[in-house]
Design a protein around this motif. Structure first.
Motif, PDB file in Angstrom:
ATOM      1  N   ALA A 195       0.863  -1.130   0.178  1.00 48.31           N
ATOM      2  CA  ALA A 195       0.022   0.058  -0.090  1.00 48.31           C
ATOM      3  C   ALA A 195       0.959   1.155   0.088  1.00 48.31           C
ATOM      4  N   HIS A 196       1.936   1.256   0.931  1.00 48.91           N
ATOM      5  CA  HIS A 196       2.818   2.409   0.986  1.00 48.91           C
ATOM      6  C   HIS A 196       3.668   2.467  -0.445  1.00 48.91           C
ATOM      7  N   ASN A 197       4.073   1.567  -1.204  1.00 48.70           N
ATOM      8  CA  ASN A 197       4.514   1.528  -2.529  1.00 48.70           C
ATOM      9  C   ASN A 197       3.353   2.032  -3.539  1.00 48.70           C
ATOM     10  N   ARG A 198       2.490   1.715  -3.508  1.00 47.40           N
ATOM     11  CA  ARG A 198       1.140   2.290  -4.390  1.00 47.40           C
ATOM     12  C   ARG A 198       1.147   3.813  -4.227  1.00 47.40           C
ATOM     13  N   PHE A 199       1.179   4.289  -2.951  1.00 42.96           N
ATOM     14  CA  PHE A 199       1.230   5.621  -2.461  1.00 42.96           C
ATOM     15  C   PHE A 199       2.332   6.407  -3.057  1.00 42.96           C
ATOM     16  N   LEU A 200       3.726   5.934  -2.789  1.00 38.69           N
ATOM     17  CA  LEU A 200       4.677   6.480  -3.373  1.00 38.69           C
ATOM     18  C   LEU A 200       4.742   6.557  -4.944  1.00 38.69           C
ATOM     19  N   LEU A 201       4.366   5.534  -5.326  1.00 37.30           N
ATOM     20  CA  LEU A 201       4.250   5.447  -7.071  1.00 37.30           C
ATOM     21  C   LEU A 201       3.262   6.413  -7.526  1.00 37.30           C
ATOM     22  N   ALA A 202       2.139   6.775  -7.036  1.00 35.52           N
ATOM     23  CA  ALA A 202       1.367   7.649  -7.273  1.00 35.52           C
ATOM     24  C   ALA A 202       1.682   9.201  -7.028  1.00 35.52           C
ATOM     25  N   ASN A 203       2.233   9.201  -5.901  1.00 33.84           N
ATOM     26  CA  ASN A 203       2.849  10.521  -5.518  1.00 33.84           C
ATOM     27  C   ASN A 203       4.193  10.948  -6.636  1.00 33.84           C
ATOM     28  N   GLU A 204       4.834   9.992  -6.905  1.00 38.33           N
ATOM     29  CA  GLU A 204       5.950  10.114  -8.116  1.00 38.33           C
ATOM     30  C   GLU A 204       5.179  10.767  -9.246  1.00 38.33           C
ATOM     31  N   LYS A 205       4.296  10.078  -9.671  1.00 34.93           N
ATOM     32  CA  LYS A 205       3.762  10.268 -11.062  1.00 34.93           C
ATOM     33  C   LYS A 205       3.033  11.563 -10.961  1.00 34.93           C
ATOM     34  N   ALA A 206       2.521  12.056  -9.801  1.00 31.96           N
ATOM     35  CA  ALA A 206       2.029  13.434  -9.627  1.00 31.96           C
ATOM     36  C   ALA A 206       3.157  14.538  -9.824  1.00 31.96           C
ATOM     37  N   TRP A 207       4.113  14.016  -9.153  1.00 31.00           N
ATOM     38  CA  TRP A 207       5.491  15.059  -9.344  1.00 31.00           C
ATOM     39  C   TRP A 207       5.864  15.289 -10.748  1.00 31.00           C
ATOM     40  N   ARG A 208       6.252  13.975 -11.327  1.00 32.00           N
ATOM     41  CA  ARG A 208       6.474  13.948 -12.615  1.00 32.00           C
ATOM     42  C   ARG A 208       5.466  14.681 -13.586  1.00 32.00           C
ATOM     43  N   GLU A 209       4.452  14.584 -13.543  1.00 29.88           N
ATOM     44  CA  GLU A 209       3.403  15.441 -14.164  1.00 29.88           C
ATOM     45  C   GLU A 209       3.398  17.029 -13.819  1.00 29.88           C
ATOM     46  N   GLU A 210       3.581  17.168 -12.693  1.00 35.44           N
ATOM     47  CA  GLU A 210       3.870  18.822 -12.332  1.00 35.44           C
ATOM     48  C   GLU A 210       5.250  19.293 -12.884  1.00 35.44           C
ATOM     49  N   ARG A 211       6.269  18.471 -12.735  1.00 36.37           N
ATOM     50  CA  ARG A 211       7.301  19.162 -13.122  1.00 36.37           C
ATOM     51  C   ARG A 211       7.373  19.142 -14.654  1.00 36.37           C
ATOM     52  N   ALA A 212       6.828  18.120 -15.607  1.00 37.33           N
ATOM     53  CA  ALA A 212       6.650  18.382 -16.967  1.00 37.33           C
ATOM     54  C   ALA A 212       5.890  19.668 -17.405  1.00 37.33           C
ATOM     55  N   HIS A 213       4.763  19.999 -16.358  1.00 41.93           N
ATOM     56  CA  HIS A 213       3.936  20.940 -16.604  1.00 41.93           C
ATOM     57  C   HIS A 213       4.822  22.387 -16.489  1.00 41.93           C
ATOM     58  N   LEU A 214       5.701  22.435 -15.306  1.00 40.75           N
ATOM     59  CA  LEU A 214       6.328  23.492 -14.911  1.00 40.75           C
ATOM     60  C   LEU A 214       7.403  23.507 -16.086  1.00 40.75           C
ATOM     61  N   ILE A 215       8.104  22.580 -16.709  1.00 42.54           N
ATOM     62  CA  ILE A 215       8.922  22.561 -17.811  1.00 42.54           C
ATOM     63  C   ILE A 215       8.314  23.403 -18.884  1.00 42.54           C
ATOM     64  N   GLU A 216       7.081  22.860 -19.280  1.00 46.68           N
ATOM     65  CA  GLU A 216       6.325  23.636 -20.345  1.00 46.68           C
ATOM     66  C   GLU A 216       6.245  25.077 -20.297  1.00 46.68           C
ATOM     67  N   LYS A 217       5.641  25.389 -19.048  1.00 49.84           N
ATOM     68  CA  LYS A 217       5.275  26.720 -18.617  1.00 49.84           C
ATOM     69  C   LYS A 217       6.788  27.473 -18.914  1.00 49.84           C
ATOM     70  N   ASN A 218       7.781  26.993 -18.282  1.00 49.79           N
ATOM     71  CA  ASN A 218       9.141  27.661 -18.316  1.00 49.79           C
ATOM     72  C   ASN A 218       9.440  27.662 -19.782  1.00 49.79           C
ATOM     73  N   GLU A 219       9.284  26.798 -20.714  1.00 44.49           N
ATOM     74  CA  GLU A 219       9.866  27.065 -22.173  1.00 44.49           C
ATOM     75  C   GLU A 219       8.763  28.122 -22.777  1.00 44.49           C
ATOM     76  N   ILE A 220       7.530  28.134 -22.628  1.00 43.91           N
ATOM     77  CA  ILE A 220       6.841  29.422 -23.009  1.00 43.91           C
ATOM     78  C   ILE A 220       7.013  30.724 -22.696  1.00 43.91           C
ATOM     79  N   ALA A 221       7.316  30.743 -21.379  1.00 42.03           N
ATOM     80  CA  ALA A 221       7.980  32.075 -20.850  1.00 42.03           C
ATOM     81  C   ALA A 221       9.247  32.329 -21.514  1.00 42.03           C
TER      82      ALA A 221
END
Length: 69
Positions: free
Chosen positions: A25-51
């Motif tokens: 259960a903890h591993n599933r939580f960590l994997l979901a957390n990692e996925k959210a962080w990766r998505e947020e990072r990709a979004h921030l990189i995209e915003k940075n490129e646009i800027a």
């Protein structure tokens, strides 16, 4: 005595199984957390490129205006 040993072993096995489920259960939580962080990072990189492109465009326009003057 063997019956007591078997009961103790069975209890240890139950505890191990419970711990395994907790870890899963903890591993599933960590994997979901990692996925959210990766998505947020990709979004921030995209915003940075646009800027960055907007700033580069502004600099180019300013340079063009400066040369026209």
């Amino acid at each position: 005595m063997e019956d007591d040993d078997l009961k103790a072993l069975a209890r240890q096995l139950e505890l191990l199984i419970q711990r395994l489920e907790q870890i899963k259960a903890h591993n599933r939580f960590l994997l979901a957390n990692e996925k959210a962080w990766r998505e947020e990072r990709a979004h921030l990189i995209e915003k940075n490129e646009i800027a960055r492109h907007k700033v580069e465009s502004m600099i180019s326009r300013l340079k063009a205006l400066e040369q026209d003057s």
